[in-house]
Design a protein around this motif. Structure first.
Motif, PDB file in Angstrom:
ATOM      1  N   ALA A 103       0.316  -7.522   5.560  1.00  0.00           N
ATOM      2  CA  ALA A 103       1.580  -6.730   4.597  1.00  0.00           C
ATOM      3  C   ALA A 103       1.981  -8.407   3.495  1.00  0.00           C
ATOM      4  O   ALA A 103       2.631  -9.498   4.530  1.00  0.00           O
ATOM      5  CB  ALA A 103       2.181  -6.047   5.670  1.00  0.00           C
ATOM      6  N   ILE A 104       2.148  -7.752   2.100  1.00  0.00           N
ATOM      7  CA  ILE A 104       2.546  -8.618   2.026  1.00  0.00           C
ATOM      8  C   ILE A 104       4.186  -9.089   2.224  1.00  0.00           C
ATOM      9  O   ILE A 104       4.882 -10.225   2.315  1.00  0.00           O
ATOM     10  CB  ILE A 104       2.552  -8.325   0.704  1.00  0.00           C
ATOM     11  N   MET A 105       4.783  -8.012   1.326  1.00  0.00           N
ATOM     12  CA  MET A 105       6.069  -8.623   2.314  1.00  0.00           C
ATOM     13  C   MET A 105       6.516  -8.968   3.214  1.00  0.00           C
ATOM     14  O   MET A 105       7.130 -10.447   3.162  1.00  0.00           O
ATOM     15  CB  MET A 105       7.251  -7.463   1.541  1.00  0.00           C
ATOM     16  N   PRO A 106       6.583  -9.059   4.439  1.00  0.00           N
ATOM     17  CA  PRO A 106       6.565  -9.942   5.904  1.00  0.00           C
ATOM     18  C   PRO A 106       6.128 -11.338   6.383  1.00  0.00           C
ATOM     19  O   PRO A 106       7.046 -11.599   6.153  1.00  0.00           O
ATOM     20  CB  PRO A 106       6.299  -8.562   7.381  1.00  0.00           C
ATOM     21  N   THR A 107       4.789 -10.824   5.004  1.00  0.00           N
ATOM     22  CA  THR A 107       4.293 -12.472   5.087  1.00  0.00           C
ATOM     23  C   THR A 107       5.223 -13.465   3.960  1.00  0.00           C
ATOM     24  O   THR A 107       5.454 -14.272   4.715  1.00  0.00           O
ATOM     25  CB  THR A 107       2.812 -11.840   4.633  1.00  0.00           C
ATOM     26  N   TYR A 108       5.687 -13.265   3.277  1.00  0.00           N
ATOM     27  CA  TYR A 108       6.424 -13.557   2.856  1.00  0.00           C
ATOM     28  C   TYR A 108       7.745 -13.433   2.999  1.00  0.00           C
ATOM     29  O   TYR A 108       8.401 -15.205   3.183  1.00  0.00           O
ATOM     30  CB  TYR A 108       6.687 -12.967   1.099  1.00  0.00           C
ATOM     31  N   THR A 109       8.147 -13.116   3.851  1.00  0.00           N
ATOM     32  CA  THR A 109      10.208 -13.330   3.850  1.00  0.00           C
ATOM     33  C   THR A 109       9.661 -13.833   6.039  1.00  0.00           C
ATOM     34  O   THR A 109      10.466 -14.427   5.624  1.00  0.00           O
ATOM     35  CB  THR A 109      10.508 -11.836   4.232  1.00  0.00           C
TER      36      THR A 109
END
Length: 464
Positions: A41-47
């Motif tokens: 997942a994009i957002m969990p990886t980023y945050t």
């Protein structure tokens, strides 16, 4: 697809860094691209992965970037850097300017000063001495890199840099592991590096190229009449080195600080109490260095204190964010399943023979992927350290050799274009990848090649 995503991500990040685009912006972009190829997942990886690791790095290292940058500006504004450069040119001659810069960076690095601090501290001196000797400015980053990022970082036995301390916990060794192997490697790297840089200098000067004009980040010109005494000018540099060593080895080890840094409102730090004390030592040493740099020439520094502090503080922000973004990128990559595939494939190299070749290739490659010597080294040994140690016992290889090979290999391809230290060094120097990276990469190839040369020699001569 996961492996393809990592390789594509890494290639694009190096390309954009080389073209001059900010890794602060593109490191998370390409980290997320690799994550997409792995189905994450994009957002969990980023945050939850990228940002926490970026923040952790800034939390630990920001004081060194800040104080190191201010220290370098104070040396520049007081005229100390110019005074040191002038006396070296007079004593050694202009032909030894490159050697002077390399040795200055090497002494500070071997003394335990952070690599980033060394870059900030040595650059004003290097720019002054190169201008005095009319050597192309584009060779400054490679000269500092040879002194700070190679043999004193991980080859010379006893160096206190983190790349030499990480293997200790995996192989039960000490900082002086494999002294013959490490010292021989250091000599080869130094001699080959100086020979290369001198050849590059002669080639450029034969074409009529000098220091150049219209450069960025140029140290302010100081009239010779207002320069401080050259021996006095060296005092701040010596003080940083001496104060760091004294506090780390003679003062803090005798203090029982664990009782008051591990209780509320404090907590046990990630690097342990010893790691915190070592950080304190460098912070205090840099503060002393800044004060001395401003005190040695009060007439010159008067009216320039704000300039030194403000310019250093602003410059340090960009430097620390560049490197922290690379750390965030590397930590995203290491969580991906494709990364484990790459790591296990590297582990199979020379299976059945000596573990040294496999270890060197694995550490070197992972340091290149993560853009960090310490990051790649930590990941490699945390994943395969026990296997390498067992492999060494089966084949009669000493753990000391495992230590030295791992440390030296970490300082090879870690300096690819996206490496935070390279980007910081170029930023401090006011130069671009296009202008200076080719020579940094040449030094990198020599460093990496020396490890494999020594592994071959060791298999024949069986030295440690």
């Amino acid at each position: 697809m996961a492996v393809l995503g990592i390789l594509l991500s890494l290639g694009l990040l190096m390309f954009m860094a080389y073209r001059g685009f900010s890794v602060i912006f593109f490191a998370p972009v390409f980290a997320l691209l690799a994550a997409i190829f792995s189905g994450m997942a994009i957002m969990p990886t980023y945050t939850q992965i990228f940002l926490p690791n970026l923040a952790d790095y800034i939390k630990v290292y920001f004081p060194f970037f800040l104080l190191g940058a201010v220290f370098g500006k104070a040396m520049e504004e007081s005229g100390a850097a110019k005074a040191i450069a002038k006396v070296i040119v007079q004593k050694l001659g202009k032909r030894q300017a490159i050697l002077a810069v390399v040795l200055s960076a090497a002494i500070l690095t071997y003394g335990g000063v952070s690599l980033f601090v060394v870059a900030f501290a040595v650059y004003p001196f290097a720019a002054s001495i190169f201008k005095e000797a009319d050597i192309p400015k584009r060779l400054i980053p490679a000269s500092i890199a040879l002194g700070a990022f190679t043999f004193t970082m991980d080859a010379l036995p006893g160096t206190p840099q983190i790349q030499n301390s990480i293997p200790m916990q995996f192989f039960n060794t000490n900082l002086y592991a494999a002294p013959v192997f490490g010292t021989l490697g250091a000599v080869i790297i130094l001699v080959a590096g100086i020979f290369y840089l001198e050849w590059r200098k002669r080639t450029a000067q034969a074409k009529g190229e000098g220091y150049g004009t219209n450069h960025k980040q140029e140290p302010e010109m100081v009239e010779d009449t207002s320069l401080p005494n050259p021996w006095l000018s060296a005092l701040p540099l010596v003080a940083v080195l001496a104060m760091t060593l004294i506090l780390q080895t003679m003062v803090f080890p005798h203090w029982d600080i664990s009782s008051w840094v591990t209780k509320a409102p404090y907590s046990i730090p990630k690097g342990g109490v010893i790691g915190v004390m070592n950080n304190w030592a460098l912070i205090i040493a840099l503060l002393v260095g800044i004060i001395l740099a401003m005190a040695i020439n009060p007439r010159r520094i008067k009216g320039h204190v704000a300039t030194a502090i403000n310019a250093g503080a602003i410059g340090s922000l960009l430097a620390v964010l560049n490197t922290a973004s690379e750390v965030g990128y590397g930590n995203v990559i290491k969580t991906l399943p494709g990364f484990q595939t790459i790591a296990h494939a590297l582990m199979g190299i020379n299976h059945g023979g000596s573990p040294l070749l496999s270890e060197a290739v694995t550490v070197n490659t992972l340091a290149g992927v993560t853009g960090s010597a310490s990051g790649g080294l930590s990941i490699a040994l945390a994943t395969f350290g026990k296997e390498y140690l067992a492999w060494a016992h089966r084949t009669g290889i000493s753990p000391e050799l495992l230590h030295r090979v791992a440390a030296m290999a970490s300082g090879g391809f870690d300096t690819l274009p996206h490496n935070g230290a390279v980007i910081t060094l170029l930023g401090i120097s006011g130069l671009t990848h296009k202008q200076s990276y080719k020579d940094i990469f040449a030094i990198t190839l020599m460093k990496a090649g020396t490890v494999f040369l020594l592994i071959g020699l060791q298999s024949i001569l069986h030295f440690v």
